[in-house]
Motif scaffolding. Sequence first.
Motif, PDB file in Angstrom:
ATOM      1  N   ARG A   1       0.815  -1.395  -0.044  1.00  0.00           N
ATOM      2  CA  ARG A   1       0.096  -0.086   0.056  1.00  0.00           C
ATOM      3  C   ARG A   1       0.867   1.277   0.153  1.00  0.00           C
TER       4      ARG A   1
ATOM      5  N   LEU B   1      -4.020   0.530  -2.910  1.00  0.00           N
ATOM      6  CA  LEU B   1      -3.105  -0.698  -3.074  1.00  0.00           C
ATOM      7  C   LEU B   1      -2.644  -0.692  -4.363  1.00  0.00           C
TER       8      LEU B   1
ATOM      9  N   ARG C   1       1.196 -15.426  -6.056  1.00  0.00           N
ATOM     10  CA  ARG C   1       0.356 -14.518  -6.472  1.00  0.00           C
ATOM     11  C   ARG C   1      -0.020 -14.566  -7.940  1.00  0.00           C
TER      12      ARG C   1
ATOM     13  N   ILE D   1      -7.464   1.016  -5.903  1.00  0.00           N
ATOM     14  CA  ILE D   1      -6.437   0.604  -6.699  1.00  0.00           C
ATOM     15  C   ILE D   1      -5.535   1.103  -7.634  1.00  0.00           C
TER      16      ILE D   1
ATOM     17  N   HIS E   1       2.239  -8.284  -1.898  1.00  0.00           N
ATOM     18  CA  HIS E   1       0.995  -8.599  -1.917  1.00  0.00           C
ATOM     19  C   HIS E   1       0.455  -9.638  -1.238  1.00  0.00           C
ATOM     20  N   THR E   2      -0.575  -9.528  -0.658  1.00  0.00           N
ATOM     21  CA  THR E   2      -1.458 -10.925  -0.171  1.00  0.00           C
ATOM     22  C   THR E   2      -2.514 -11.425  -1.014  1.00  0.00           C
TER      23      THR E   2
ATOM     24  N   ASP F   1      -5.240  -9.223  -1.445  1.00  0.00           N
ATOM     25  CA  ASP F   1      -4.963  -8.036  -2.430  1.00  0.00           C
ATOM     26  C   ASP F   1      -5.212  -8.201  -4.004  1.00  0.00           C
TER      27      ASP F   1
END
Length: 396
Positions: free
Chosen positions: A35, A44, A304, A353, A378-379, A382
């Motif tokens: 972020r 984000l 991811r 975003i 990043h999760t 996200d």
Amino acid sequence: MKASWLDEFPARIKDLDAQHLRRKRRIVSPLVAARMQVDGREMLAFCSNDYLGLASHEAIIQAACEGAKKFGAGSGASPLVSGHSLANETLEHELAAFVGLPKALYFYAGYAANIGIIPALVGRGDAVFSDALNHACLIDGARLSRADIVPYEHANLSALSAALCASTAQRKLVISDAVFSMDGDIANIPALLALCEQHDALLLLDDAHGFGVLGPQGRGALAQFGLSGANASARVLYMATLGKAAGVAGAFVAGSEALIEWLLQKTRSYIFATAAPPMLASALSASLKLIAQDDWRRSDLALRIAQLRLGLQAGLKNSNWRLGESSTAIQALVIGSNEDALRVMQGLAERGIWVPAIRPPTVPQGTARLRIALSAAHTQEDVALLVQALTELSIA
């Protein structure tokens, strides 16, 4: 009063606006993980090349502080005068060992490295063979060299082979991104090297987006293809930047002892520029250790990437948008027109975003896109938010 050509600039800027080509700088501050505060608003972000999430790592920050205390904030001179510090010398040895090549040369910036390296290698009467989608710094370096430039269709090895066969130049240099910055695909490096061996050419690879991410322990594209260490070729110059996965700044080029010594003697952007501050070299030494030991960062990044691709392939199956073929952190979502790409970018921004719209001349006309840059920071949540937002915008 006689009209001046300086009066043309307001009209030129308006013309950029009309074509949706004017770019805006954003004022950003890092927040937590992926972020950022962008122009005062929390967002984000899917636009940073900080692929491993190291830019704010405490160990790197601490190393930079300790380096500043020991060496000062700046280097004070060019490397060949008095700017080459012990920290920079140490880093060069560490970089060469990390990528499995004999010697390395540390630059203050990646752009400066490529625009200086190429003219140091070739000149008038020589030939440079350049992939059509190479980064601007490779293209500009080729132009500055005054060698004959032979572009070939992106990744078309048959076209490159034919061009090499037809060339009568005594010195031939093939230049290519290792990971292409706007599409995210990986060059066929073994095939490029085989052609260079066949035609007595030198291969310069720009691994800006592969260093730290590709290969065992993030040692880069050469290591991924088994072309480093004992299998390294004297025909390869390997260049990579240190402001992306490494999380700091600068760049380096590595290769044989003779080639690197020649570049040290002849690269104008190295010789006539102030050396990179040693505090950055100290930070980079810490970064190399983290890159090598933190395999979980590359594992998280791979997860991811897979999540995004699967999500978009399902969510956009009825859309005209095209997701590029990439297994790397760079995922290109081709929208088409400049106006539509900006519209989607704005739609994402309204949802908090930030993904940049990339337009010509960075990419070809009609291929304006969102360049989605993923990170180990990043999760799963996200990426799910981004996929949902793009799916909604595609049917709006």
